[in-house]
Design an enzyme around this catalytic site. Structure first.
Site, short mmCIF file in Angstrom:
data_model
loop_
_atom_site.label_atom_id
_atom_site.label_comp_id
_atom_site.label_asym_id
_atom_site.label_seq_id
_atom_site.Cartn_x
_atom_site.Cartn_y
_atom_site.Cartn_z
CG ASP A 191 7.44 0.38 0.30
OD1 ASP A 191 6.38 -0.12 -0.11
OD2 ASP A 191 7.74 0.46 1.51
CD GLU B 124 3.44 0.45 -2.42
OE1 GLU B 124 3.03 -0.71 -2.30
OE2 GLU B 124 4.07 1.04 -1.53
CG ASP C 151 9.67 0.14 4.85
OD1 ASP C 151 8.58 -0.44 4.69
OD2 ASP C 151 9.94 0.83 5.84
#
Length: 384
Positions: free
Chosen positions: A180, A274, A358
């Site tokens: 992340d 991501e 997170d």
């Protein structure tokens, strides 16, 4: 398992005065050919509505001083200009080729032909210039393809040697990880590890601002005295000082990104990350500087090509996947407005588990990445 790759090695050069003169001529000729060919292409298209095929050789009769430099350097300019136009017509994200300016990015590229480029002990051989003193920190293995010589804004010379070599797969670790990206922490891994955001620009922001104020003041003094900035010694000295601060920021950031990305590739087999729209995020003026300082795109690119080199897998999760709003324990998804950006932890209303924002997001990214990977493999299994 091994695979052929192209790898660049960058070394510091220490040219003599005569060699610096030759470099200056090569930089100038490469810049001139780029600008002249680009201008002629634009003019020809405006008049005839068709593309112009021109080569550096066409300009050597009119400008004989172009023969003083390496012809391959000018040929590479033509190739790079063609690639720039192809990229522009292929995708709207690439802009129209721009004209080059002196001192902004002085460089030229030449090719290796029968040993014209060679790396020795504290020496590098280049075409038409011979051996140049250099700092050789690593041993080069493979076939030398080309060399790109650059001069930075601080007056330093570097050469980037492009080599065709072989990359050997790293040992499998049987470990998968989700990543992340963030601003408070640079990255948070699904195993709970957090890598601090060193904030390279913010750490030197005060020193940089002070140097830029002095630079602005000296520009005003030169303007009041009716002097060109190129002729103002005080301005040029301070401009170099500002460039040194930018160079320090860039070098420390690049070193951090290389080491962090390699450690992740070395220790994990499947890496899920991501797929952020960084260009869109930069439109947020409150966070744009912090996002640019983090260099998420560069980090993602490093992960991707290093994983490809060393036999690892990188999966990019869709940017619209609600990784932060989804509970990694039970799968409950929060509604709109239930999770603010300032909330670093939240309690799941379904299973009552308290989630670190997170870490929870990185676990969800890993799970989604593994799911996407299985989806990609299914057609292959059915085909067998």
């Amino acid at each position: 398992m091994s695979k052929p790759i192209l790898k660049a090695y960058k070394f510091r050069l220490y040219p003599t005065d005569d060699q610096q003169v030759y470099f200056a001529k090569s930089f100038g000729c490469a810049r001139f050919i780029w600008n002249r060919m680009l201008a002629d292409k634009i003019k020809h298209y405006d008049c005839h509505k068709e593309s112009l095929t021109n080569t550096p050789a066409q300009y050597k009769k009119e400008f004989e001083w172009l023969k003083e430099v390496d012809s391959l350097a000018l040929a590479n300019v033509q190739i790079n200009l063609q690639r720039a136009f192809q990229s522009f017509f292929k995708s709207p994200t690439f802009g129209f080729p721009n004209f080059k300016h002196k001192g902004k990015k002085d460089s030229y590229t030449t090719n290796n032909q029968k040993g014209t480029i060679a790396v020795g002990l504290n020496r590098i051989k280049l075409p038409k210039i011979g051996h140049i003193k250099a700092t050789i920190e690593r041993k080069i293995t493979g076939l030398v393809k080309s060399a790109t010589i650059t001069k930075t804004a601080t007056g330093k010379y570097f050469v980037s040697i492009l080599v065709e070599t072989v990359a050997v797969d790293l040992p499998k670790t049987q470990s998968n990880i989700g990543i992340d990206l963030g601003l408070t922490d640079f990255i948070v891994l699904s195993d709970g590890t957090k890598v601090a955001n060193l904030k390279f620009l913010a750490r030197l922001q005060g020193k940089l601002a002070k140097a830029q104020r002095i630079l602005s003041k000296r520009a005003r003094v030169a303007k009041a005295a009716n002097r060109k900035l190129s002729e103002s010694c005080n301005y040029q000295k301070q401009n170099t000082n500002v460039a040194k601060i930018h160079e320090r920021i860039r070098n420390t950031r690049t070193d951090f990104l290389h080491k962090t990305s390699f450690n992740i590739v070395k220790n994990h087999d499947i890496i899920a990350i991501e797929d952020l729209n960084v260009k869109g995020l930069l439109k947020n003026h409150k966070l744009a500087k912090a996002i640019a300082d983090s260099s998420w795109s560069t980090f993602t690119n490093m992960l991707t090509y290093k994983a490809d080199w060393y036999g690892k897998t990188v999966i990019k999760v869709d940017r619209w996947y609600p990784s932060s709003k989804t509970c990694s324990c039970c799968g409950h998804i929060l509604g709109k407005g239930e999770l603010k950006l300032s909330d670093r932890a939240w309690c799941c209303p379904s299973c009552k588990i308290k989630n670190d924002r997170d870490i929870n997001a990185s676990i969800n990214i890993l799970n989604e990445g593994l799911r996407c990977l299985q989806t990609l493999k299914k057609p292959l299994v059915q085909g067998c």
